[in-house]
Design an enzyme around this catalytic site. Sequence first.
Site, PDB file in Angstrom:
ATOM      1  N   LYS A   1      34.671  31.918  36.488  1.00  0.00           N
ATOM      2  CA  LYS A   1      34.398  32.007  35.180  1.00  0.00           C
ATOM      3  C   LYS A   1      34.215  30.025  34.855  1.00  0.00           C
ATOM      4  CE  LYS A   1      38.000  35.717  33.653  1.00  0.00           C
ATOM      5  NZ  LYS A   1      36.739  35.776  33.326  1.00  0.00           N
TER       6      LYS A   1
ATOM      7  N   HIS B   1      45.002  35.828  41.212  1.00  0.00           N
ATOM      8  CA  HIS B   1      44.184  34.975  39.729  1.00  0.00           C
ATOM      9  C   HIS B   1      44.996  34.028  39.968  1.00  0.00           C
ATOM     10  CE1 HIS B   1      41.365  37.491  39.088  1.00  0.00           C
ATOM     11  NE2 HIS B   1      41.886  38.510  38.606  1.00  0.00           N
TER      12      HIS B   1
ATOM     13  N   LYS C   1      51.442  42.874  31.222  1.00  0.00           N
ATOM     14  CA  LYS C   1      50.146  44.160  30.265  1.00  0.00           C
ATOM     15  C   LYS C   1      51.315  44.097  29.416  1.00  0.00           C
ATOM     16  CE  LYS C   1      47.581  45.668  34.662  1.00  0.00           C
ATOM     17  NZ  LYS C   1      46.976  45.811  34.284  1.00  0.00           N
TER      18      LYS C   1
END
Lengths: 384, 417
Positions: free
Chosen positions: B110, B168, B268
């Site tokens: 990214k 991540h 989540k």
Amino acid sequence: MAEGVVIDTSFWGARAEGVAALERELARLRRVQSAHARELVRPIARASVLNLIVYADREEHARRAARSIADLALRHPSRAIVVLADRRGREAAEKRIEMHCQLPIPDGARQVCYEQILVRASGDVDDRLASAVIPLLVPDLPVFLWWTGTPPLGSRSFADLLRLTDRLIVDSADFARPELTLPIIARISEDARGRFGLTDLNWTRLTPWRQIATSFFDVPAWRAFLDGITGLRVGFAVDADGRDIHPSQALLFVGWLASRLGWRPLETLAPSEAGGLLFAIARRDGARIMVRVRPRFERGLDEGDISGIRVQATAAREQAEFVVKRQPSPRHQTATVVLNRERRWERTMPLPSPAIVELIGEELSILGSDRTYEEALDALVELA
Amino acid sequence: MWRSFAEHLHFVATADDAGYEELRRTLDQLDFALGTHANRLFYLATPPAAYEAIVKAIGEHRLRGETGWARIVVEKPFGHDRSSALELNEVVHTVFREDEVFRIDHYLGKETVQNILVMRFSNGIFEPIWNRQYVDHVQITVAETIGVEERAGYYEQAGAMRDIVQNHLLQLLALVSMEPPAAFDDKAVRDEKVKVLRALRRMTGEDLAMNAVRGQYTRGFIEGVPVPGYREEPGVAPDSRTETYVALKVWVDNWRWEGIPFYVRTGKRLPKHSTEIAIQFRVAPHQLFSREALAGLEPNALVLRIQPDEGISLRFGAKVPVQGIRIRAVNMDFDYGASFMVDAPDAYETLILDALRGDATLFTRHDEVDQQWTFVDPIISGWAQSPQGLALYEAGTWGPTEADALIERDGRKWRKA
């Protein structure tokens, strides 16, 4: 969308499916603005200093609020999330966005963009409304919640939104039955302490009245009368047929004096006129004071606005009356001091009648709580 | 352009050894026809369980060409714990040298993640204050609104710890906390990341009980839409104890960060899709202004927004334009989209191109993976020993109250991301 209810996209902007699509659309609009600004060699600022959530349950209120926010864009550029919760229609929570870019300086030297989002909810969405608003907030910026109408204690969406809020703004001028609603506000204020600030636009409207009332007693010779108040009358405007009675502003004024001067409630009496209120109050030294709140029909005043105050006092066998009267046209007030039935002093001064947009603008510049207001509210709830 | 590209796409299905043979024949034919010198990039977009068999088959069927280069791209998670990662590594190394292995973590592709290094190391003003003298704490948030979707089979085994934290989140932590590398190349950058990952304090015992929170979502609302709880999702055990939320207070035991906590969280079904790193600085040493004036002031923070709305903002106090002094925290914003006017390439576009070019800077080296597992393993095994510690949170909220308590104990709070 609820049947028969058409959203005016020219006002509210195009419809976006979900938060991600909405953010993409905002980003696209910003990019267009940026490109346009570069062509014109004008700097453009995506300015946001706060999140403003407006809750309205009628489209006209939502629109009025949106216009106020637009007028405030230069002073308080914000991400404004207008929540229009229409309880009619079937279940849905729809978001519509529009980005406004103003050129308020005639030569176009500067542009400020702010973002306006409409979250329109139909049906009973009390349990899920906040989940549509939270992801729209700009991270890190303070959150103001402007609740138009009477705040519903016990509503989940209200409680959920309050959890995000740094400052709650209400307007007790809109409360249909302030004697029931003001105690609710006081409860919210008590819960809020240390978590978020609370304010009432009607309190902001009182500022010039509080200023003039205190200024009487700045004069050393009249200072002694402050501890010798024997009576208080506060008039508030009603329409010609006296149907709409909105005494909140007048009551807040009484609450303010009571909290500042340490007055305690004695009893609530039957007033001599319909829509009025009559209280017996104990001064700090125990002496009895009669406080009257009276509806007055005055052409040119907004309903609920204080029309005048009269403070009667004695000190060292002298009698004094401190009177302020509001004059509708042009808007000004006259302040008079009568000592032993003799007019000793009189002044006329402008009394602006600030529009909602100015009141909101003022409140958005404050974060944190207002102790004086909270104490006035507490005193008032004890009285009424 | 697409048409000429598409003409060079070929599909070979392999169900058994014969399929690999067919793949080899196809590759040889293409080399001959197009003169590609047998340069080959293998990309394993398969479940991790299949990695070993595929790598072995690549070796056995001599799918590496004779002349050109061969590289392999492997998706995360690499292994499911440290020992399985080491085993997998050994298998991969029987066919590919380490410099031919590209362990992909798409976060590193990214733009905004790469920009962390650019911001830190190409500017003169940030690095001098990027340390314990000026930083109060760091918060890293990886928030998803989606639930487990169709990945229940994988997710039930992985949980948020293996799915997000191990890769991540630790990568973001490494990039924001690492020392300046001597050069911007694959070796120097990854050496520094490994160094800082090695400095992460291992969490066990009391520390684990106090400073690690795991949660699982129950039914709630996302963007106004009702969503089921995790245990009601298809493919999830009705008594599943898999964590869908993790919050940790992490210490980096080195000279630069001694005593500065890194609060990290991922989950989540959180209210908002958002990944960001916030460096919160210490407050001014002496306050001149009254309590009322300071009501709107928040400590300075530098926020790196990874997604969505990519950009950087710096929060500082400014005078509100009214009479007297009132101070309000305001953001100075840099918005990628509005500043550069182009869409950033997709992370996978960036990474696949890098792999084709042989630049491994943005891929994870085996010793990084090893350190990541070394940090994560004791937490997972500690949790396995005390299964009662799973906290529930309603979908659409910012995680369990235990996570709030974790940070509020220190007199701090999670950012409104």
